[in-house]
Scaffold this motif. Sequence first.
Motif, mmCIF file in Angstrom:
data_model
loop_
_atom_site.group_PDB
_atom_site.id
_atom_site.type_symbol
_atom_site.label_atom_id
_atom_site.label_comp_id
_atom_site.label_asym_id
_atom_site.label_seq_id
_atom_site.Cartn_x
_atom_site.Cartn_y
_atom_site.Cartn_z
ATOM 1 N N LEU A 86 118.105 44.846 123.936
ATOM 2 C CA LEU A 86 116.807 45.005 124.592
ATOM 3 C C LEU A 86 116.448 46.480 124.737
ATOM 4 N N ILE A 87 117.425 47.298 125.131
ATOM 5 C CA ILE A 87 117.192 48.737 125.273
ATOM 6 C C ILE A 87 116.874 49.360 123.917
ATOM 7 N N MET A 88 117.551 48.898 122.869
ATOM 8 C CA MET A 88 117.287 49.421 121.533
ATOM 9 C C MET A 88 115.858 49.103 121.081
ATOM 10 N N LEU A 89 115.361 47.919 121.425
ATOM 11 C CA LEU A 89 113.975 47.574 121.080
ATOM 12 C C LEU A 89 113.004 48.534 121.760
ATOM 13 N N ASN A 90 113.276 48.851 123.023
ATOM 14 C CA ASN A 90 112.449 49.828 123.726
ATOM 15 C C ASN A 90 112.535 51.195 123.060
ATOM 16 N N ALA A 91 113.754 51.579 122.668
ATOM 17 C CA ALA A 91 113.955 52.878 122.031
ATOM 18 C C ALA A 91 113.207 52.970 120.716
ATOM 19 N N MET A 92 113.232 51.898 119.922
ATOM 20 C CA MET A 92 112.525 51.899 118.634
ATOM 21 C C MET A 92 111.028 52.039 118.836
ATOM 22 N N ALA A 93 110.509 51.353 119.874
ATOM 23 C CA ALA A 93 109.083 51.468 120.168
ATOM 24 C C ALA A 93 108.738 52.885 120.609
#
Length: 223
Positions: A86-93
């Motif tokens: 979930l944190i990685m998805l935020n980071a990619m965005a």
Amino acid sequence: MFDSLPSLVSYIKIFVALLVIVNPLGIIPIFVAMTASNSPPESNVIARVAAQTVAVVLVVSALLGERVLEVFGISIASFKVGGAILIMLNAMAMMQATPSRVKQTPEEAEEATAKASIAVVPLGIPLLAGPGAMSTMVIYSSQSKALLHLAVVVMIAIAIAMVTWIALRIATRVGGYMSMTTVNVATRIMGLLLAALAVEIFAGGIVELIPALGKPDVFRYGQ
């Protein structure tokens, strides 16, 4: 009691991680746009309530997050893996300088502009204290069973809320001087830091789920 506590560097890391994922700097343009029709006193009230919302969400996540996981039979290791994704998805965005749909969908953003009060939703939740921030609090608060550790994590959460309040209070004044390019560059840098954090949490969770992966010779031929 003190032997079981993480090091000072670890607490600094928690503060930086939360600051990056809450990202009060990146919310400034959104805050300015959403409060364009409000008077300065009204904007100040919105800033205060949004910061209070952040504090409540983070503190509750730290205090009750692990208990909720126990009710559903979810281990901290599994939660670390899921939270890291979930944190990685935020980071990619963030690295793409685009709003994450994990935090807010376009439909929710459109609805927010029509709301009279935006302090709690969507500013406090989910733009500032979204699922990523909640997951981070649960993961780091579970690092030690010591009450002092939990107290320090709670104080870090309150400090993050205070930084958020300061950022929103000065948003109207500095918003006009901040170009979108400046905000995007800062957001991408924070996204990169957040991605590295997600990888570290993911690796730690995987090692806890599969202890053999933590052995140096696990991939040696014949072992």
